[in-house]
Enzyme design. Structure first.
Site, PDB file in Angstrom:
ATOM      1  N   PHE A 124       0.836  -1.117  -0.015  1.00  0.00           N
ATOM      2  CA  PHE A 124      -0.008   0.140  -0.028  1.00  0.00           C
ATOM      3  C   PHE A 124       0.840   1.225   0.088  1.00  0.00           C
ATOM      4  O   PHE A 124       0.332   2.439  -0.366  1.00  0.00           O
ATOM      5  CB  PHE A 124      -1.040   0.087   1.154  1.00  0.00           C
ATOM      6  CG  PHE A 124      -0.369   0.551   2.602  1.00  0.00           C
ATOM      7  CD1 PHE A 124       0.430  -0.208   3.328  1.00  0.00           C
ATOM      8  CD2 PHE A 124      -0.597   1.779   2.830  1.00  0.00           C
ATOM      9  CE1 PHE A 124       0.836   0.408   4.443  1.00  0.00           C
ATOM     10  CE2 PHE A 124      -0.007   2.541   3.885  1.00  0.00           C
ATOM     11  CZ  PHE A 124       0.684   1.818   4.806  1.00  0.00           C
ATOM     12  N   LYS A 125       2.220   1.099   0.285  1.00  0.00           N
ATOM     13  CA  LYS A 125       2.788   2.334   0.428  1.00  0.00           C
ATOM     14  C   LYS A 125       2.894   3.063  -0.949  1.00  0.00           C
ATOM     15  O   LYS A 125       3.256   4.123  -1.108  1.00  0.00           O
ATOM     16  CB  LYS A 125       4.271   1.962   0.932  1.00  0.00           C
ATOM     17  CG  LYS A 125       4.535   1.102   1.846  1.00  0.00           C
ATOM     18  CD  LYS A 125       4.610   2.051   3.199  1.00  0.00           C
ATOM     19  CE  LYS A 125       5.229   1.299   4.403  1.00  0.00           C
ATOM     20  NZ  LYS A 125       4.359   0.320   5.131  1.00  0.00           N
TER      21      LYS A 125
END
Ligand SMILES: *Cc1c(COP(=O)(O)O)cnc(C)c1O
Length: 476
Positions: A124-125
């Site tokens: 998700f970064k």
């Protein structure tokens, strides 16, 4: 078009203040390039922008990049025109492998997972860092400046940040990882990126050692006199801002803003779940934010009984949650505890000395209004992974499984939909997934020939002097 938030907000300049009360206020471009505030605090908006229910409802069905622009616009203020902001969100989210960018997948009548891992590095970064890379480029070009990014990673931040800034002219990135303590996939995602501005460093030591060196660089006057040091971890406000967006898109798909939705968030540094708090402050109806931790449960203890005290870190199958001190928790304590920067500074200085503190009553009650927490051990995690796989045909990574465990055990009203944030692709953690489910998840084809490409990194002893000398020698 009436009710469009950006028209109302484009005249405003959003100011950012430090949680510790004595750093200068900055605008959005300033906080994006600054990272940590000069008083050791973290930047937060001076006040929260508000959406009306109609403004939120108007976003339903819009492309992700457009919702992103509407949510970000009040935070960006006059640092970008609405048109330029839309070009950047379209570019950042155009690189995702799914048309919905962050698709929502239903598990059963009450439970959903929000897949945040369709970006280039499978965690998700990417959602925040793809945008942050473009913002760095934009603001640096404007002032003809340059930025030296120094970061430490336990895996996912490093690859997402490197992907986002590789090849940029005015940015050098030095990424420290603890030698031998990140997975092969994670290391190769960093070290096989061949760009002249990318510098990978494997240090002898732990992630905490690497993180401590990075903090020293930020405070090293000899270095900062000649180099502007930038941050890519979630102390950087722009990262959190970008993560607010998917709380809106997913709630809208499940009946928001007319219906409340709960979220369960696998938590390490408290950045992702703090973005949910921001969404709620902006007017999105949220039933609960569940802070899911593994056995490294300092946040669970803090939220359950006000005891914020560090222990030793236990290594688990969910390494991005193996954290003792969650930087962004300070943002929450500041916001719900009365926004008194000088009191916050005293509290954090005492915490740094004693490695423990009690939350104030205001902080406890303020947090309890929206947050609940749960802790999952290795068995809870494996069981959640098996349940999703056997009952719902969905493979989860260890972090997401911990989130799902919290979602299913928190006692949320059965009429309220619960969204678990899926923070990594299962193929990033194939061994843990195979142990729990018997199946080894294949790497998506978009990561290409990761295991055939040549790696490039230096190995340095775990001393500050060695790392500092390397950075000074190689920074442009
Ligand atoms: C970074 C990360 C987390 C923790 O997110 P925070 O914002 O630090 O709370 C959880 N899961 C994965 C896979 C991550 O990479």
């Amino acid at each position: 078009m009436p009710g469009r938030q950006h028209l109302a907000n484009r005249l405003l300049t959003m100011k950012y203040v430090s949680t510790r009360g004595s750093a200068p206020t900055l605008d959005f471009a300033g906080v994006t390039l600054a990272g940590l505030a000069s008083d050791g605090g973290l930047y937060v908006p001076e006040e929260w922008p508000q959406f009306t229910k109609d403004q939120i409802a108007d976003m339903r069905g819009l492309p992700y990049a457009e919702v992103a622009a509407r949510v970000m616009e009040p935070f960006v203020g006059d640092c970008l025109t609405p048109e330029r902001l839309r070009e950047l969100t379209a570019k950042a989210y155009g690189r995702f492998a799914h048309k919905a960018v962050t698709p929502l997948v239903q598990l059963d009548e009450q439970h959903w997972v929000l897949e945040l891992f369709h970006g280039p590095t499978l965690a998700f970064k990417d959602v925040a860092l793809q945008m942050l890379g473009l913002l760095f480029e934009e603001f640096l070009a404007r002032e003809e400046g340059s930025l030296t990014i120094v970061g430490a990673t336990s895996g996912d931040t490093g690859s997402a940040a490197i992907d986002a800034v590789a090849g940029l002219d005015n940015v050098e990135i030095f990424m420290l990882h603890p030698k031998g303590r990140v997975s092969d996939v994670q290391r190769r995602q960093m070290t096989t990126v061949r760009a002249p501005n990318v510098h990978n460093i494997a240090i002898d030591g732990s992630f905490d050692d690497a993180q401590a060196m990075v903090k020293r660089i930020f405070a090293d006057a000899d270095v900062t006199a000649t180099h502007r040091i930038g941050a890519v971890n979630s102390i950087n406000w722009a990262r959190l801002m970008a993560q607010v967006v998917y709380y809106f898109t997913s709630a809208l798909q499940l009946g928001g803003p007319e219906r409340k939705v709960a979220f369960s968030v696998p938590t390490g540094n408290f950045g992702d779940v703090f973005a949910g708090h921001v969404a709620a402050r902006m007017g999105l109806p949220i039933e609960k934010l569940l802070v899911a931790t593994n056995v490294n449960d300092i946040l669970h203890r803090a939220l359950a009984d006000g005891d914020y005290s560090t222990g030793t870190v236990t290594a688990t199958a969910a390494p991005s949650m193996d954290i003792q001190v969650s930087s962004n928790f300070e943002r929450l304590l500041f916001d719900v505890g009365g926004r008194d920067g000088l009191a916050m500074a005293d509290q954090m200085v005492a915490f740094d000395a004693q490695k423990a503190m009690r939350l104030t009553n205001a902080q406890r009650e303020g947090a309890a209004a929206l947050f609940a927490s749960a802790r999952a051990d290795a068995d809870d995690m494996a069981q959640a992974m098996r349940w999703a796989f056997e009952q719902c045909d969905e493979m989860l990574d260890p972090h997401t499984a911990i989130g799902l465990h919290a979602a299913r055990t928190a006692g949320i009203d059965p009429t309220v939909p619960v969204v678990t944030l899926a923070t990594a692709h299962p193929a990033k953690f194939p061994d843990a997934v195979e142990r729990a489910t018997g199946l080894r998840p294949p790497l998506p084809t978009r990561v290409g020939d990761l295991f055939a490409r040549e790696e490039s990194y230096v190995e340095l002893p775990g001393t500050y002097e060695a790392v500092r000398a390397h950075i000074l020698e190689h920074a442009a």
